[in-house]
Design an enzyme around this catalytic site. Sequence first.
Site, PDB file in Angstrom:
ATOM      1  N   THR A 100      69.373   1.633  80.666  1.00 39.20           N
ATOM      2  CA  THR A 100      68.697   0.352  80.495  1.00 39.20           C
ATOM      3  C   THR A 100      67.260   0.396  80.987  1.00 39.20           C
ATOM      4  O   THR A 100      66.338  -0.052  80.302  1.00 39.20           O
ATOM      5  CB  THR A 100      69.459  -0.758  81.244  1.00 39.20           C
ATOM      6  OG1 THR A 100      70.832  -0.716  80.884  1.00 39.20           O
ATOM      7  CG2 THR A 100      68.906  -2.132  80.887  1.00 39.20           C
ATOM      8  N   VAL A 158      72.927  -1.177  84.690  1.00 39.50           N
ATOM      9  CA  VAL A 158      72.361  -1.971  85.777  1.00 39.50           C
ATOM     10  C   VAL A 158      72.881  -3.404  85.753  1.00 39.50           C
ATOM     11  O   VAL A 158      72.342  -4.267  86.428  1.00 39.50           O
ATOM     12  CB  VAL A 158      70.816  -1.972  85.717  1.00 39.50           C
ATOM     13  CG1 VAL A 158      70.270  -0.612  86.035  1.00 39.50           C
ATOM     14  CG2 VAL A 158      70.312  -2.452  84.357  1.00 39.50           C
ATOM     15  N   LYS A 163      74.580 -17.635  79.784  1.00 35.17           N
ATOM     16  CA  LYS A 163      74.903 -17.773  81.206  1.00 35.17           C
ATOM     17  C   LYS A 163      74.100 -18.928  81.782  1.00 35.17           C
ATOM     18  O   LYS A 163      72.874 -18.856  81.886  1.00 35.17           O
ATOM     19  CB  LYS A 163      74.576 -16.474  81.946  1.00 35.17           C
ATOM     20  CG  LYS A 163      74.802 -16.541  83.451  1.00 35.17           C
ATOM     21  CD  LYS A 163      74.398 -15.240  84.123  1.00 35.17           C
ATOM     22  CE  LYS A 163      74.512 -15.322  85.633  1.00 35.17           C
ATOM     23  NZ  LYS A 163      74.085 -14.080  86.311  1.00 35.17           N
ATOM     24  N   GLY A 217      67.088   7.775  80.661  1.00 38.51           N
ATOM     25  CA  GLY A 217      67.279   6.726  79.662  1.00 38.51           C
ATOM     26  C   GLY A 217      67.960   5.507  80.254  1.00 38.51           C
ATOM     27  O   GLY A 217      67.491   4.941  81.230  1.00 38.51           O
ATOM     28  N   PRO A 268      73.623 -23.235  89.571  1.00 42.30           N
ATOM     29  CA  PRO A 268      73.200 -23.437  88.186  1.00 42.30           C
ATOM     30  C   PRO A 268      71.738 -23.032  88.008  1.00 42.30           C
ATOM     31  O   PRO A 268      70.938 -23.130  88.935  1.00 42.30           O
ATOM     32  CB  PRO A 268      73.380 -24.949  87.996  1.00 42.30           C
ATOM     33  CG  PRO A 268      73.153 -25.528  89.357  1.00 42.30           C
ATOM     34  CD  PRO A 268      73.626 -24.485  90.341  1.00 42.30           C
ATOM     35  N   ILE A 289      74.147  13.673  80.798  1.00 44.27           N
ATOM     36  CA  ILE A 289      74.048  12.927  82.051  1.00 44.27           C
ATOM     37  C   ILE A 289      74.369  11.470  81.782  1.00 44.27           C
ATOM     38  O   ILE A 289      73.685  10.800  81.004  1.00 44.27           O
ATOM     39  CB  ILE A 289      72.644  13.053  82.672  1.00 44.27           C
ATOM     40  CG1 ILE A 289      72.337  14.522  82.982  1.00 44.27           C
ATOM     41  CG2 ILE A 289      72.542  12.202  83.946  1.00 44.27           C
ATOM     42  CD1 ILE A 289      70.944  14.757  83.507  1.00 44.27           C
ATOM     43  N   LEU A 321      66.891   1.680  89.364  1.00 49.40           N
ATOM     44  CA  LEU A 321      67.669   2.147  90.507  1.00 49.40           C
ATOM     45  C   LEU A 321      66.938   3.206  91.319  1.00 49.40           C
ATOM     46  O   LEU A 321      67.189   3.348  92.512  1.00 49.40           O
ATOM     47  CB  LEU A 321      69.014   2.701  90.037  1.00 49.40           C
ATOM     48  CG  LEU A 321      69.937   1.718  89.290  1.00 49.40           C
ATOM     49  CD1 LEU A 321      71.230   2.410  88.890  1.00 49.40           C
ATOM     50  CD2 LEU A 321      70.224   0.485  90.129  1.00 49.40           C
ATOM     51  N   ILE A 326      68.334  -6.005  86.508  1.00 49.07           N
ATOM     52  CA  ILE A 326      67.490  -5.946  85.319  1.00 49.07           C
ATOM     53  C   ILE A 326      66.177  -6.679  85.561  1.00 49.07           C
ATOM     54  O   ILE A 326      65.114  -6.253  85.086  1.00 49.07           O
ATOM     55  CB  ILE A 326      68.245  -6.506  84.095  1.00 49.07           C
ATOM     56  CG1 ILE A 326      69.297  -5.489  83.644  1.00 49.07           C
ATOM     57  CG2 ILE A 326      67.293  -6.825  82.952  1.00 49.07           C
ATOM     58  CD1 ILE A 326      70.151  -5.940  82.488  1.00 49.07           C
TER      59      ILE A 326
END
Length: 502
Positions: free
Chosen positions: A16, A48, A79, A14, A97, A43, A334, A347
């Site tokens: 992300t 991430v 962001k 499961g 930027p 688990i 990952l 991501i």
Amino acid sequence: MDHSRIKHIVIVGGGTSGWMSAALLSKALPDYIKVSLVESEDIGTIGVGEATIPHIAKFNAMLGIDEATFMKEVQATFKMGIEFIDWGALGQSYMHPFGSYGIPLEDLSFHHYWLRAKQEQPDLSLKAFSLNETAAHQGRFMRPNQDPTSLASRINYAYHFDASLYARFLRRYAEKRAVQRIEGKVVEVKLDNDSGDIKAIRLESGATVEADLYLDCTGFKGLLIEDTLHAGFEDWSHWLPMDSAVAVPSALTAEPMPFTVSTAKEAGWTWQIPLQHRMGNGHVFSSKYMDHERATDILLAGIDGELLAEPRSFRFTVGRRKKAWYKNCVAIGLSSGFIEPLESTAIHLVQEGLTRLITLLPVDGKPSDVSVKEYNRAMALSYERTRDFILLHYVLSERDDSPFWRDLKNLELPEILTHRMSLMRESGVYSDYDLDPFGLDSWVAVMFGQGMIPQSYNPVADALDQRTLDHHISQYQHAVKEISRQMPTHQQFIDHFCKAKA
């Protein structure tokens, strides 16, 4: 491969990456393809990342997710870039930027005209032409407008958010679209004796789950792709020696700013990521040069707010799976590879793996060998391009105050990175490579920000008469100041648009 149609895809793991996979497959694929996700509450998952790059907005848009709803649910802030402190040298800082610098003139990138203008004005700052950077440092934000002639149309942004909340948000989304969640721990992976494909997985409960295609979202372990199928791993730690991290959340002590902060340390770097409800803090470091206790002390010394949990540690190896798609298994997230989180790309690489998979799945029959080969080619390049951009930050540093930084000066760099740096250093030329998640303005930001100013520029810039150039330079600077001055503060925008429930 068997040419029967794919009827069932099982996602193992499961977090992300798992729930991003479930959400996109449930949205993009026809109803006759069943999607299931197997995970165990026993688990834990490794988030991430709590920061992203602008591509994430496209992923959410593909799912039809309303931005304000998403941000409320995951405690998100905006962001506009990343501030890098002490990277070029101790006491120096710059920002990467996400928006552009100026606007191209005569189809030539603006930085060439800036290089020409700087000959007459040595103190002319590139950041004066970045609306993203100017607004971010003032704590201001707005979304881009629709006027293509305005600098305000070139604002670009990503998000900071709670990765665990994002996974839960996507789980609800996927389950509403008939994704079946199966609780259980995988204790055995059964292979087909003839093809070597995964035939089924057996759970601790004794239940067996069969599928035509498996997505491995089991994290660094790579339960399917590596532990079972032995796809192989390409280790890049000789280029990027960071292998450890410690992270801890803390209370906010001020209104969240619309950018991430990365501060270089003696054997790595720390991050600060502001969310609506807390600050995310972490320290990425190389255990070859620093022990865990020292790394934790450095992290905690830089935190102002009250700690909201105990520091959490994890280990990793930078690199990628040699074959992200092997047999009937595709590694996502990952399990496919890991590039340290300096530019918040984890991501994005999940997103890249999923969207590329969608484009290569056939309507009839199972994926062909040529489709698998193309997937592996593209994902290898995506990881390599990301690696090179991250590596750029280290090799441009002038720091020599610790063994870590001194050793990095002796690296033999990837050939393409050396080539790209040479082109920019000599004449300001940006080489645009396939599958690079970062474009011209990002490379300019890091190279110029860390002191690699080109020796020359494109002669097309000299074709513009001085009066016109002066006008554009003045106009851009004025527009940046005025637009940023008129923006609401970041907190005001959040309060009006996407304030999360307390």
